[in-house]
Every structure is written in C-alpha cells, then in structure tokens.
Design an enzyme around this catalytic site. Structure first.
Site: not given
Ligand code: HPA
Length: 272
Positions: A30, A61, A83, A85-86, A113, A211-212, A235, A247
């Site tokens: 990201s 993306h 990802h 989560y997709e 990120a 998450m990746s 963050n 985000h």
C-alpha cells in the site's frame, strides 16, 4: 486444472511480452506502488489480461505487473497484490509468487504497510522483517503438495535470507535510514486489530502486525526463492496511541515515507 498448470499458463502468457529471467521480484505494498513508475524499458501487463490471475480492487492497489530495469537491475514489480481478506483462497493470494518463480526470478522483495506493536517504533519507521508469525489460520501450502515447486515440509528457519538482511542494513546505513528489524505477525483482516489483539501480539513477540505478506513468504520459501521483507510502519497498533485507525491515514503515512522507502529498495537491489 491444478495450481501448477495454472501458474504455467500465466507464466507462458507473460513470457510472450517480457523476459523476467534472473530478475528480482518486488511486491509493492500500500502506498508504495509508484516505485513501478520508475521502471525503465517497462513492459506493463494488467492482471486482468493474465490467464488465471484474479483482479485487485483494493483502494491504493493498481493491479499490474511491471517488468523492466530499476537502477540497471532487472526487476518484475507487482503493483498491487492479492489479499486474503478480499476473499481469495490462500493459493490464489500467493499464486503470483509462483508465477514469478516460473518466470525465473532469482530473489524476491516483499513490502507492506503495517501497524507498529514494538513501542520503540513510530509512524514512518521502516522495519526489516526478521521473522514472522502466521496468525491467519490458513496456509497456502495446505492440500496436495505441489512437488514441482518444493517439498511437503519446507524449512522456515531460513525463510528470510540472512545475506539479504545484512545488505539491507548496509544500504540503510549508506542512506542514513534508521532501519529497524522485527517480527511481522499476519492477521486475516479486514478489520484493524482490537487493542486486546495488539496486546496479545506484543505478548507473543510480534513487533508489527499486518494483513498480507506471510502467504507470499511461505510460498517463496517453499519454492526456494531467497526472500527479504520490509514493512513501513504506517501507524501504531490499535490502542497504543488511543486514536482510531483509518486507511486514509495509513496511506498518507506510506506516501510520506515513500521517498525514503524507494531509495532503500533501489539501493538494496544493486547489492542483491
Ligand atoms: N494493522 C493491520 N494492518 C495494517 C495496519 C494495522 O495497524 N496498518 C497498516 N496495515
């Protein structure tokens, strides 16, 4: 058609347009995708044109493969990744790494990120992934082992290349970047973690959460691709500062650190 055959067909399609043999594969996370715009003699292939590739539609993306030269070094950049989560199966999430293996890449750089868990980090810290914890509850290597790529029980002691870690610190030193190192822990997402989950991550030894990346590292190690990973801490993890996560904020910090991160990657590849 099994995953190996699908990867072969994807790779055959790409090979018609570009030669990525002996290239360095780079997965851009990201806010970092614009490194691909600096690739020279670029051949650009949209994921949507590659047989068996799913589409990416995450904010920030792009969804294309950029093959060419960066600082004189042959690269194949993934501008946009898949990802879990997709809703994609882990095997799909990590498939591009296998396709890059078939294209002949000699090494892999994964970037992302991430949220900082180590309290000595702050927004904008760059963290070398020293090791990782797969907390996604899934694994792309589940099911019949794809012998063409690697063994049933791959080692993870050497999942992140020792020599490349040294080179990354060398590059960071030259650029006066305070590169840190730590353990990356992957969550399924798509929600950011709860404060309690961040405390849990801290307690079990994580320095950053995201998450990746873990599915990609697992598949790369399985296929014996020397790999290095770098996270941009966009963050601090939930509950650490008390502020809500967004985000947009994540992207804004990634953009702010962009120049530094790009400089590090561009110098690192000349050393690999
Ligand atoms: N958690 C998970 N993924 C992330 C974060 C986070 O705090 N920041 C950027 N990606």
């Amino acid at each position: 058609m099994n995953i190996y055959q699908k990867c072969v067909e994807s790779a055959e399609y790409i090979k018609q347009f570009a030669d990525a043999n002996e290239a360095i594969g780079i997965i851009l996370g990201s806010g970092l995708g614009n490194l691909a715009e600096e690739v020279e003699e670029a051949v650009i292939i949209s994921y949507k044109d590659i047989p068996h590739f799913p589409m990416t539609n995450v904010l920030g993306h792009a969804g294309r493969l950029v093959i060419g030269k960066l600082n004189g070094v042959k690269v194949v950049c993934m501008q946009g990744r898949f990802h879990f989560y997709e809703g994609y199966d882990m095997k799909i999430v990590s498939m591009p790494v296998r396709v890059m293996k078939l294209l002949g890449i000699r090494s892999l750089i994964v970037t992302n990120a991430a949220g900082g868990v180590n309290r000595s980090f702050s927004e904008g810290t760059l963290m070398l992934i020293d090791d990782f914890i797969n907390f996604m509850g899934e694994n792309p290597l589940t099911g019949d082992n794809v012998e063409e790529f690697g063994p049933r029980f791959p080692d993870m002691t050497l999942a992140l290349d020792k020599e490349y870690k040294k080179l990354a610190f060398e590059a960071a030193k030259e650029l006066k970047i305070d590169l840190r190192k730590g353990v990356y822990m992957s969550f399924r997402g798509p929600n950011y973690e709860t404060p309690a989950e961040i405390r849990f991550a801290e307690a079990i030894g994580a320095d950053a959460v995201g998450m990746s990346t873990v599915p990609e590292i697992l598949v790369a190690r399985h296929a014996n691709i020397p790999t290095i990973g770098i996270s941009c801490i966009t963050n601090m993890g939930a509950g650490i500062t008390g502020e809500a996560l967004s985000h947009l904020e994540v992207e804004a910090v990634a953009r702010r650190v962009n120049d530094e991160f790009k400089a590090l990657l561009k110098l690192l590849i000349t050393k690999m």
